[in-house]
Design a protein around this motif. Sequence first.
Motif, PDB file in Angstrom:
ATOM      1  N   GLY A  55      27.495 -23.113 -13.400  1.00 47.36           N
ATOM      2  CA  GLY A  55      28.626 -23.038 -14.322  1.00 47.36           C
ATOM      3  C   GLY A  55      29.262 -21.733 -14.198  1.00 47.36           C
ATOM      4  O   GLY A  55      29.721 -21.515 -13.057  1.00 47.36           O
ATOM      5  N   ASP A  56      29.596 -20.852 -15.271  1.00 44.84           N
ATOM      6  CA  ASP A  56      30.626 -19.618 -15.150  1.00 44.84           C
ATOM      7  C   ASP A  56      29.979 -18.738 -14.324  1.00 44.84           C
ATOM      8  O   ASP A  56      28.517 -18.728 -14.364  1.00 44.84           O
ATOM      9  CB  ASP A  56      30.901 -19.364 -16.450  1.00 44.84           C
ATOM     10  CG  ASP A  56      31.885 -18.194 -16.399  1.00 44.84           C
ATOM     11  OD1 ASP A  56      32.714 -18.203 -15.568  1.00 44.84           O
ATOM     12  OD2 ASP A  56      31.759 -17.257 -17.105  1.00 44.84           O
ATOM     13  N   ARG A  57      30.478 -17.966 -13.449  1.00 39.78           N
ATOM     14  CA  ARG A  57      29.935 -16.863 -12.809  1.00 39.78           C
ATOM     15  C   ARG A  57      28.639 -17.478 -12.015  1.00 39.78           C
ATOM     16  O   ARG A  57      27.395 -16.818 -12.255  1.00 39.78           O
ATOM     17  CB  ARG A  57      29.681 -15.595 -13.525  1.00 39.78           C
ATOM     18  CG  ARG A  57      31.024 -14.812 -13.927  1.00 39.78           C
ATOM     19  CD  ARG A  57      30.660 -13.909 -14.873  1.00 39.78           C
ATOM     20  NE  ARG A  57      31.851 -13.255 -15.269  1.00 39.78           N
ATOM     21  CZ  ARG A  57      32.038 -12.067 -16.411  1.00 39.78           C
ATOM     22  NH1 ARG A  57      30.907 -12.048 -17.057  1.00 39.78           N
ATOM     23  NH2 ARG A  57      33.222 -11.745 -16.690  1.00 39.78           N
ATOM     24  N   PRO A  58      28.772 -18.505 -11.153  1.00 43.64           N
ATOM     25  CA  PRO A  58      27.820 -19.208 -10.600  1.00 43.64           C
ATOM     26  C   PRO A  58      26.670 -18.007  -9.699  1.00 43.64           C
ATOM     27  O   PRO A  58      25.507 -18.160  -9.571  1.00 43.64           O
ATOM     28  CB  PRO A  58      28.404 -20.224  -9.743  1.00 43.64           C
ATOM     29  CG  PRO A  58      29.714 -19.897  -9.384  1.00 43.64           C
ATOM     30  CD  PRO A  58      30.265 -18.879 -10.662  1.00 43.64           C
TER      31      PRO A  58
ATOM     32  N   VAL B  55      11.548 -23.853 -11.450  1.00 46.23           N
ATOM     33  CA  VAL B  55      11.896 -22.435 -11.710  1.00 46.23           C
ATOM     34  C   VAL B  55      11.023 -22.420 -13.128  1.00 46.23           C
ATOM     35  O   VAL B  55      10.329 -21.244 -13.133  1.00 46.23           O
ATOM     36  CB  VAL B  55      13.458 -22.306 -12.404  1.00 46.23           C
ATOM     37  CG1 VAL B  55      13.496 -21.014 -13.021  1.00 46.23           C
ATOM     38  CG2 VAL B  55      14.202 -22.358 -11.013  1.00 46.23           C
ATOM     39  N   TYR B  56      10.923 -23.292 -14.122  1.00 47.52           N
ATOM     40  CA  TYR B  56       9.950 -23.251 -15.288  1.00 47.52           C
ATOM     41  C   TYR B  56       8.661 -22.944 -14.872  1.00 47.52           C
ATOM     42  O   TYR B  56       7.773 -22.043 -15.172  1.00 47.52           O
ATOM     43  CB  TYR B  56      10.292 -24.276 -16.286  1.00 47.52           C
ATOM     44  CG  TYR B  56      11.298 -24.470 -16.857  1.00 47.52           C
ATOM     45  CD1 TYR B  56      11.944 -23.125 -17.708  1.00 47.52           C
ATOM     46  CD2 TYR B  56      12.117 -25.512 -17.085  1.00 47.52           C
ATOM     47  CE1 TYR B  56      13.085 -23.044 -18.277  1.00 47.52           C
ATOM     48  CE2 TYR B  56      13.242 -25.433 -17.956  1.00 47.52           C
ATOM     49  CZ  TYR B  56      13.596 -24.417 -18.639  1.00 47.52           C
ATOM     50  OH  TYR B  56      14.709 -24.353 -19.510  1.00 47.52           O
ATOM     51  N   ALA B  57       8.234 -23.827 -13.925  1.00 52.37           N
ATOM     52  CA  ALA B  57       6.874 -23.886 -13.175  1.00 52.37           C
ATOM     53  C   ALA B  57       6.365 -22.528 -12.476  1.00 52.37           C
ATOM     54  O   ALA B  57       5.274 -21.884 -12.813  1.00 52.37           O
ATOM     55  CB  ALA B  57       6.454 -25.060 -12.496  1.00 52.37           C
ATOM     56  N   GLY B  58       7.405 -22.130 -11.824  1.00 49.66           N
ATOM     57  CA  GLY B  58       7.128 -20.559 -11.321  1.00 49.66           C
ATOM     58  C   GLY B  58       7.141 -19.389 -12.098  1.00 49.66           C
ATOM     59  O   GLY B  58       6.246 -18.647 -11.864  1.00 49.66           O
TER      60      GLY B  58
ATOM     61  N   GLY C  22      18.979 -21.173 -18.945  1.00 51.85           N
ATOM     62  CA  GLY C  22      19.726 -21.907 -19.672  1.00 51.85           C
ATOM     63  C   GLY C  22      20.708 -22.521 -19.005  1.00 51.85           C
ATOM     64  O   GLY C  22      21.431 -23.582 -19.398  1.00 51.85           O
ATOM     65  N   ARG C  23      20.933 -22.103 -17.774  1.00 50.95           N
ATOM     66  CA  ARG C  23      22.029 -22.543 -16.924  1.00 50.95           C
ATOM     67  C   ARG C  23      21.497 -22.631 -15.510  1.00 50.95           C
ATOM     68  O   ARG C  23      22.360 -22.963 -14.495  1.00 50.95           O
ATOM     69  CB  ARG C  23      23.136 -21.556 -16.465  1.00 50.95           C
ATOM     70  CG  ARG C  23      23.705 -21.216 -18.161  1.00 50.95           C
ATOM     71  CD  ARG C  23      24.991 -20.006 -17.877  1.00 50.95           C
ATOM     72  NE  ARG C  23      25.482 -19.593 -18.964  1.00 50.95           N
ATOM     73  CZ  ARG C  23      26.608 -18.913 -19.230  1.00 50.95           C
ATOM     74  NH1 ARG C  23      27.349 -18.582 -18.130  1.00 50.95           N
ATOM     75  NH2 ARG C  23      26.922 -18.159 -20.404  1.00 50.95           N
ATOM     76  N   ILE C  24      20.346 -23.133 -15.386  1.00 48.55           N
ATOM     77  CA  ILE C  24      19.666 -23.819 -14.150  1.00 48.55           C
ATOM     78  C   ILE C  24      19.903 -25.077 -13.963  1.00 48.55           C
ATOM     79  O   ILE C  24      19.709 -25.930 -14.852  1.00 48.55           O
ATOM     80  CB  ILE C  24      18.087 -23.530 -14.446  1.00 48.55           C
ATOM     81  CG1 ILE C  24      17.931 -22.132 -14.608  1.00 48.55           C
ATOM     82  CG2 ILE C  24      17.486 -24.010 -12.930  1.00 48.55           C
ATOM     83  CD1 ILE C  24      16.316 -21.860 -14.603  1.00 48.55           C
ATOM     84  N   PRO C  25      20.436 -25.404 -12.953  1.00 51.83           N
ATOM     85  CA  PRO C  25      20.718 -26.593 -12.535  1.00 51.83           C
ATOM     86  C   PRO C  25      19.596 -27.661 -12.498  1.00 51.83           C
ATOM     87  O   PRO C  25      18.600 -27.186 -12.383  1.00 51.83           O
ATOM     88  CB  PRO C  25      21.112 -26.858 -11.042  1.00 51.83           C
ATOM     89  CG  PRO C  25      21.751 -25.391 -11.022  1.00 51.83           C
ATOM     90  CD  PRO C  25      20.915 -24.521 -11.584  1.00 51.83           C
ATOM     91  N   LYS C  26      19.688 -29.054 -12.992  1.00 47.17           N
ATOM     92  CA  LYS C  26      18.830 -30.042 -13.185  1.00 47.17           C
ATOM     93  C   LYS C  26      17.885 -30.172 -12.109  1.00 47.17           C
ATOM     94  O   LYS C  26      16.629 -30.510 -12.198  1.00 47.17           O
ATOM     95  CB  LYS C  26      19.291 -31.139 -14.161  1.00 47.17           C
ATOM     96  CG  LYS C  26      20.288 -32.019 -12.876  1.00 47.17           C
ATOM     97  CD  LYS C  26      20.476 -33.132 -13.473  1.00 47.17           C
ATOM     98  CE  LYS C  26      21.185 -34.047 -12.922  1.00 47.17           C
ATOM     99  NZ  LYS C  26      22.646 -33.551 -12.118  1.00 47.17           N
TER     100      LYS C  26
END
Length: 438
Positions: free
Chosen positions: A69-72, A34-37, A24-28
């Motif tokens: 985001g928070d705690r990157p 990431v989804y494909a992997g 949910g916090r993956i940069p665009k």
Amino acid sequence: MVLGIGALTYGIYDFYAGLNATLGRIPKEIRDDVYAGAFAKTKGDLGVAERYLSRAFETALTLPPSAFGDRPYLHFCGIAASLASVQAMQGGAAARRAKRTCERTWAVLEPADSPNATATATTDGSTVIADPTSDANKIAPEWRTYAASDAERMKRVAIACMVAELVGERAAGSEEEKEEERWLTWAVEETLRVCNALDPDSTVAAAAASPVPAGQSPATEVPASLNVTMKHDPDLTALFPMSDFAAPFEALGSYYARSGNVQYAFSLYHHALALLLPSTASAPAPRIFTDVQRTPADTCNAAQILNNISELVMRQHPPSPEVRAMAEKWARSAHTVVERGLHARGKPGPLVTSGFVQYGGGGGGEEEEMDMTCESVFGVVLFNLATMREMDGDKNEARGFYTRSIEQCNAAGMDEGVFKGQEALRKLGRSSVKPDKK
């Protein structure tokens, strides 16, 4: 023969689960890769998964902390660990790439003026990281001045432990093991610094090298040389179980046990026990983090360390009656503690009669995985107790422990444990047969 149990480390595969919390916090910029992997990994196509996740990781290095985001750093580590897990699962050259991925992930938080940011692991004993210079101009400059939270520092400790695990797997018995020691030493010292238990200029080696008190044998009693006061942030211990704090101590202790440095090994094992298991009559330890509740997994991990202490006692000395008695004391402590861990998972209480210890099955998902860890520890502890009882001539109790060990090892899928138990029973049976008198 008394059996030890593998080091309590941060498993590279366990860390893959961190991806779920990161999605949910993956940069665009890297989300599609990431989804494909992740999808390719679930299909078992590890090569394709690595290609997508490698591209995501390389891009992530160039993004500033604010992109996560928070705690990157926690979220960056989730991506890195997903890649490293896929690489490690392939073995061979890919496993070496997993080590490199973890090294580069660790280096992200190194200040630009740190010797570890540019040195190689083979220059001298004070350096840690292995050749991160290729990333010097790639990592977003904002990372070099980013002030990591304690939670992010502990995640970095986990990364260092994973590097050490990968080093050990490919360098057993070689000079490269010194690299494993450097990574684990840094991990232990950083854990102590996070908990305000180590001055910035102190080292864990100095603490572990403290003299053993007079009248105390370093191979039969645990010195309290790391009996330090540790403070903590409640938010930190809410994020990380005690096993995560204890893992570096146990791993470095296991390294020293393999290397023959008994005093260091016992000191580090002792400190790991203090984190995992509050002081009890069966497992004496200093009181650390007394306000933090230990989980059943912590308890089973403590039993594993107690068993390994027993094995170390037996390995370091001729098996005199005194040494066997001390080793059995540690093994019985492990037996008591692992029973507690199994019982805390909702299993039936143990049935103990004439050395027979019986448990039923159960569990599922993550709970089942933890139960299997406890079952494995229990199987090894029962085997070791059987061995000690046999050495002392108590064949009836030895037979009971061997029998239960076989059942426990079978439940845990430990084929080698089942074989060793069956072999021991056969030998015990032959030794019990008296020749006919003529």
